[in-house]
Motif scaffolding. Structure first.
Motif, PDB file in Angstrom:
ATOM      1  N   VAL A 129       0.864  -1.176   0.000  1.00 29.90           N
ATOM      2  CA  VAL A 129       0.000   0.000   0.000  1.00 29.90           C
ATOM      3  C   VAL A 129       0.902   1.228   0.000  1.00 29.90           C
ATOM      4  O   VAL A 129       1.690   1.419   0.932  1.00 29.90           O
ATOM      5  CB  VAL A 129      -0.933   0.022   1.223  1.00 29.90           C
ATOM      6  N   ALA A 130       0.825   2.009  -1.071  1.00 25.91           N
ATOM      7  CA  ALA A 130       1.583   3.255  -1.166  1.00 25.91           C
ATOM      8  C   ALA A 130       0.673   4.383  -0.701  1.00 25.91           C
ATOM      9  O   ALA A 130      -0.284   4.749  -1.386  1.00 25.91           O
ATOM     10  CB  ALA A 130       2.047   3.489  -2.600  1.00 25.91           C
ATOM     11  N   ALA A 131       0.964   4.914   0.491  1.00 26.07           N
ATOM     12  CA  ALA A 131       0.065   5.861   1.155  1.00 26.07           C
ATOM     13  C   ALA A 131       0.796   7.161   1.422  1.00 26.07           C
ATOM     14  O   ALA A 131       1.686   7.217   2.281  1.00 26.07           O
ATOM     15  CB  ALA A 131      -0.442   5.254   2.466  1.00 26.07           C
ATOM     16  N   GLY A 132       0.430   8.176   0.668  1.00 30.45           N
ATOM     17  CA  GLY A 132       0.966   9.508   0.893  1.00 30.45           C
ATOM     18  C   GLY A 132      -0.200  10.483   0.897  1.00 30.45           C
ATOM     19  O   GLY A 132      -1.165  10.303   1.632  1.00 30.45           O
ATOM     20  N   THR A 133      -0.117  11.501   0.043  1.00 29.43           N
ATOM     21  CA  THR A 133      -1.276  12.366  -0.146  1.00 29.43           C
ATOM     22  C   THR A 133      -2.445  11.550  -0.665  1.00 29.43           C
ATOM     23  O   THR A 133      -3.583  11.709  -0.214  1.00 29.43           O
ATOM     24  CB  THR A 133      -0.934  13.492  -1.132  1.00 29.43           C
ATOM     25  N   GLY A 134      -2.199  10.671  -1.627  1.00 26.56           N
ATOM     26  CA  GLY A 134      -3.199   9.729  -2.128  1.00 26.56           C
ATOM     27  C   GLY A 134      -2.938   8.347  -1.598  1.00 26.56           C
ATOM     28  O   GLY A 134      -2.169   8.154  -0.639  1.00 26.56           O
ATOM     29  N   LEU A 135      -3.580   7.359  -2.239  1.00 22.76           N
ATOM     30  CA  LEU A 135      -3.393   5.980  -1.795  1.00 22.76           C
ATOM     31  C   LEU A 135      -3.689   5.023  -2.937  1.00 22.76           C
ATOM     32  O   LEU A 135      -4.698   5.160  -3.636  1.00 22.76           O
ATOM     33  CB  LEU A 135      -4.307   5.661  -0.609  1.00 22.76           C
ATOM     34  N   ILE A 136      -2.788   4.057  -3.122  1.00 22.85           N
ATOM     35  CA  ILE A 136      -3.014   2.990  -4.082  1.00 22.85           C
ATOM     36  C   ILE A 136      -2.372   1.728  -3.525  1.00 22.85           C
ATOM     37  O   ILE A 136      -1.343   1.797  -2.830  1.00 22.85           O
ATOM     38  CB  ILE A 136      -2.423   3.338  -5.467  1.00 22.85           C
ATOM     39  N   ALA A 137      -2.998   0.602  -3.793  1.00 24.65           N
ATOM     40  CA  ALA A 137      -2.448  -0.691  -3.382  1.00 24.65           C
ATOM     41  C   ALA A 137      -2.165  -1.516  -4.628  1.00 24.65           C
ATOM     42  O   ALA A 137      -2.940  -1.506  -5.586  1.00 24.65           O
ATOM     43  CB  ALA A 137      -3.424  -1.425  -2.470  1.00 24.65           C
ATOM     44  N   VAL A 138      -1.039  -2.231  -4.591  1.00 30.97           N
ATOM     45  CA  VAL A 138      -0.632  -3.111  -5.686  1.00 30.97           C
ATOM     46  C   VAL A 138      -0.221  -4.443  -5.096  1.00 30.97           C
ATOM     47  O   VAL A 138       0.438  -4.499  -4.051  1.00 30.97           O
ATOM     48  CB  VAL A 138       0.535  -2.504  -6.495  1.00 30.97           C
ATOM     49  N   GLY A 139      -0.632  -5.516  -5.756  1.00 31.12           N
ATOM     50  CA  GLY A 139      -0.250  -6.842  -5.309  1.00 31.12           C
ATOM     51  C   GLY A 139       0.071  -7.744  -6.484  1.00 31.12           C
ATOM     52  O   GLY A 139      -0.345  -7.484  -7.618  1.00 31.12           O
ATOM     53  N   ARG A 144       0.571 -12.243 -12.175  1.00 33.19           N
ATOM     54  CA  ARG A 144      -0.106 -11.047 -12.678  1.00 33.19           C
ATOM     55  C   ARG A 144      -0.137  -9.996 -11.579  1.00 33.19           C
ATOM     56  O   ARG A 144       0.083 -10.284 -10.405  1.00 33.19           O
ATOM     57  CB  ARG A 144      -1.539 -11.361 -13.123  1.00 33.19           C
ATOM     58  N   TRP A 145      -0.408  -8.737 -12.008  1.00 35.68           N
ATOM     59  CA  TRP A 145      -0.521  -7.619 -11.088  1.00 35.68           C
ATOM     60  C   TRP A 145      -1.989  -7.314 -10.806  1.00 35.68           C
ATOM     61  O   TRP A 145      -2.839  -7.474 -11.683  1.00 35.68           O
ATOM     62  CB  TRP A 145       0.130  -6.369 -11.669  1.00 35.68           C
ATOM     63  N   ARG A 146      -2.261  -6.847  -9.591  1.00 36.07           N
ATOM     64  CA  ARG A 146      -3.586  -6.335  -9.247  1.00 36.07           C
ATOM     65  C   ARG A 146      -3.408  -4.978  -8.569  1.00 36.07           C
ATOM     66  O   ARG A 146      -2.415  -4.757  -7.856  1.00 36.07           O
ATOM     67  CB  ARG A 146      -4.308  -7.293  -8.289  1.00 36.07           C
ATOM     68  N   ARG A 147      -4.355  -4.093  -8.783  1.00 33.98           N
ATOM     69  CA  ARG A 147      -4.313  -2.783  -8.128  1.00 33.98           C
ATOM     70  C   ARG A 147      -5.674  -2.459  -7.536  1.00 33.98           C
ATOM     71  O   ARG A 147      -6.711  -2.958  -8.006  1.00 33.98           O
ATOM     72  CB  ARG A 147      -3.903  -1.672  -9.085  1.00 33.98           C
ATOM     73  N   ALA A 148      -5.675  -1.616  -6.515  1.00 33.36           N
ATOM     74  CA  ALA A 148      -6.909  -1.149  -5.896  1.00 33.36           C
ATOM     75  C   ALA A 148      -6.736   0.312  -5.512  1.00 33.36           C
ATOM     76  O   ALA A 148      -5.666   0.733  -5.068  1.00 33.36           O
ATOM     77  CB  ALA A 148      -7.253  -1.976  -4.662  1.00 33.36           C
ATOM     78  N   ASP A 149      -7.807   1.065  -5.702  1.00 32.02           N
ATOM     79  CA  ASP A 149      -7.882   2.504  -5.423  1.00 32.02           C
ATOM     80  C   ASP A 149      -6.873   3.259  -6.271  1.00 32.02           C
ATOM     81  O   ASP A 149      -6.573   2.847  -7.384  1.00 32.02           O
ATOM     82  CB  ASP A 149      -7.743   2.783  -3.924  1.00 32.02           C
ATOM     83  N   ALA A 248      -7.701  -6.409  -1.059  1.00 33.31           N
ATOM     84  CA  ALA A 248      -8.221  -6.540  -2.421  1.00 33.31           C
ATOM     85  C   ALA A 248      -7.166  -7.019  -3.404  1.00 33.31           C
ATOM     86  O   ALA A 248      -7.495  -7.613  -4.436  1.00 33.31           O
ATOM     87  CB  ALA A 248      -8.792  -5.199  -2.893  1.00 33.31           C
ATOM     88  N   VAL A 249      -5.882  -6.782  -3.107  1.00 26.52           N
ATOM     89  CA  VAL A 249      -4.821  -7.116  -4.061  1.00 26.52           C
ATOM     90  C   VAL A 249      -3.892  -8.214  -3.566  1.00 26.52           C
ATOM     91  O   VAL A 249      -3.063  -8.717  -4.331  1.00 26.52           O
ATOM     92  CB  VAL A 249      -3.981  -5.874  -4.423  1.00 26.52           C
ATOM     93  N   CYS A 250      -4.007  -8.608  -2.306  1.00 27.46           N
ATOM     94  CA  CYS A 250      -3.062  -9.561  -1.738  1.00 27.46           C
ATOM     95  C   CYS A 250      -3.358 -10.980  -2.210  1.00 27.46           C
ATOM     96  O   CYS A 250      -4.521 -11.406  -2.200  1.00 27.46           O
ATOM     97  CB  CYS A 250      -3.127  -9.501  -0.214  1.00 27.46           C
ATOM     98  N   PRO A 251      -2.350 -11.728  -2.623  1.00 28.76           N
ATOM     99  CA  PRO A 251      -2.585 -13.125  -3.005  1.00 28.76           C
ATOM    100  C   PRO A 251      -3.181 -13.921  -1.848  1.00 28.76           C
ATOM    101  O   PRO A 251      -2.816 -13.729  -0.682  1.00 28.76           O
ATOM    102  CB  PRO A 251      -1.181 -13.631  -3.357  1.00 28.76           C
TER     103      PRO A 251
END
Length: 328
Positions: A129-139, A144-149, A248-251
């Protein structure tokens, strides 16, 4: 050490560039020099502007190779904010331009969330989870890759800095109005920072940097959390949002790793303690670990793995796109 690579991190604060070398054994020797530009790469009708990126990158690349003794750049990795939705022009033009100007053979373009992932965990299964001013999660499960938000402060970025700051300012205005759910401590801090509460909309709405303005209030929320139940609940809700995105993105299989990166971690225990509780509930199979590095470290790792033929991460047209430029 004549053959080398460039690793790039392009974000809202500008451009960071590293040059590294590959030895006779084919293994990367890591960074040999760095350059920074404080000018963010422009976006326009075609998305991220390739010419503006190249205008900054090429002089830095030439200076770095001259200083480091690297005589040929074979691999370039660019981690770029907005690549997934704004990267079409980069994919179309950057490989050919880098081949012409620097003799590059392999180009990888990655979303900055992917380079944040690789910087944090390396080529291992898990979620970041990359959380700064915004937020996005990648797994990734390494197939394959998955992303959320990552949908921006108006439609998403739930639990990020702008989200926390906005919730804190809402609680301040509730206290100003005498409505339920208000926080007198947050009202006092809002007026100390922005002036009288009645003028707060004028301090926020017209700003082109509104997300950053909202996020600037997040530390005030954290500072109040120990004694103010409203502030504590805001951070508890943020922790639940972060855990939602991670889940949402974690295996689902194995024992994946989970890391949280970005400036929001500097809020400390008021956020990280409830986040640890939420992750334990939502992802009991996962192991929460400290991030090993940042997005530039991730670009360097991708570049060294590509240069040494040890690249194992899944490719994806939007998230991590790798191409080889043909000779001629």
């Amino acid at each position: 050490m004549s053959t080398g690579f460039l690793a790039v991190d392009s974000g809202g604060s500008g451009l960071r560039v590293v040059v590294g070398a590959v030895g006779d054994s084919g293994r990367g020797h890591g960074p040999l020099g760095r350059r920074v530009s404080r000018e963010p790469v422009r976006t326009g009708a075609r998305g991220i502007d390739p010419e503006h990126l190249l205008g900054q990158l090429l002089p830095m690349a030439r200076a770095l190779t001259a200083e480091s003794g690297v005589t040929r750049i074979d691999t370039v990795v660019v981690g770029a904010a907005g690549l997934a939705t704004l990267g079409d022009a980069l994919r179309a033009e950057l490989p050919g331009a880098l081949a012409r100007e620097l003799g590059v053979r392999t180009v990888a373009l990655a979303a900055d969330a992917v380079t944040a992932y690789v910087g944090a965990l390396g080529p291992r299964a898990g979620a970041v989870v990359a959380a700064g001013t915004g937020l996005i999660a990648v797994g990734t499960d390494l197939t394959r890759w998955r992303r959320a938000d990552g949908w921006g402060h108006l439609l998403g970025d739930c639990g990020g800095g702008a989200w926390i700051g906005r919730a804190g300012l809402e609680a301040a205005l509730r206290a100003h109005d005498g409505r339920e759910g208000g926080s007198a401590p947050l009202l006092a801090r809002a007026e100390e920072r922005f002036g009288p509460a009645a003028g707060l909309p004028g301090q926020v709405y017209p700003r082109t940097d509104r997300p950053a303005v909202l996020a600037s209030f997040a530390p005030e929320v954290a500072a109040c959390a120990a004694t103010d139940p409203v502030a504590a609940e805001i951070l508890g809700a943020a922790a639940r949002h972060l855990a939602d995105s991670a889940a949402a993105v974690c295996p689902a299989a194995g024992e994946p790793l989970v890391a949280v990166t970005g400036g929001l971690t500097r809020l400390g225990d008021p956020l990280l303690v409830p986040l640890g509780d939420e992750l334990a509930k939502r992802l009991p199979q996962a192991r929460w670990t400290a991030a090993e590095g940042d997005p530039l470290d991730g670009s360097v790792r991708v570049a060294t793995d590509l240069a040494s033929d040890s690249f194992t991460l899944p490719s994806d047209d939007r998230m991590l796109w790798v191409t080889t430029v043909p000779d001629g």
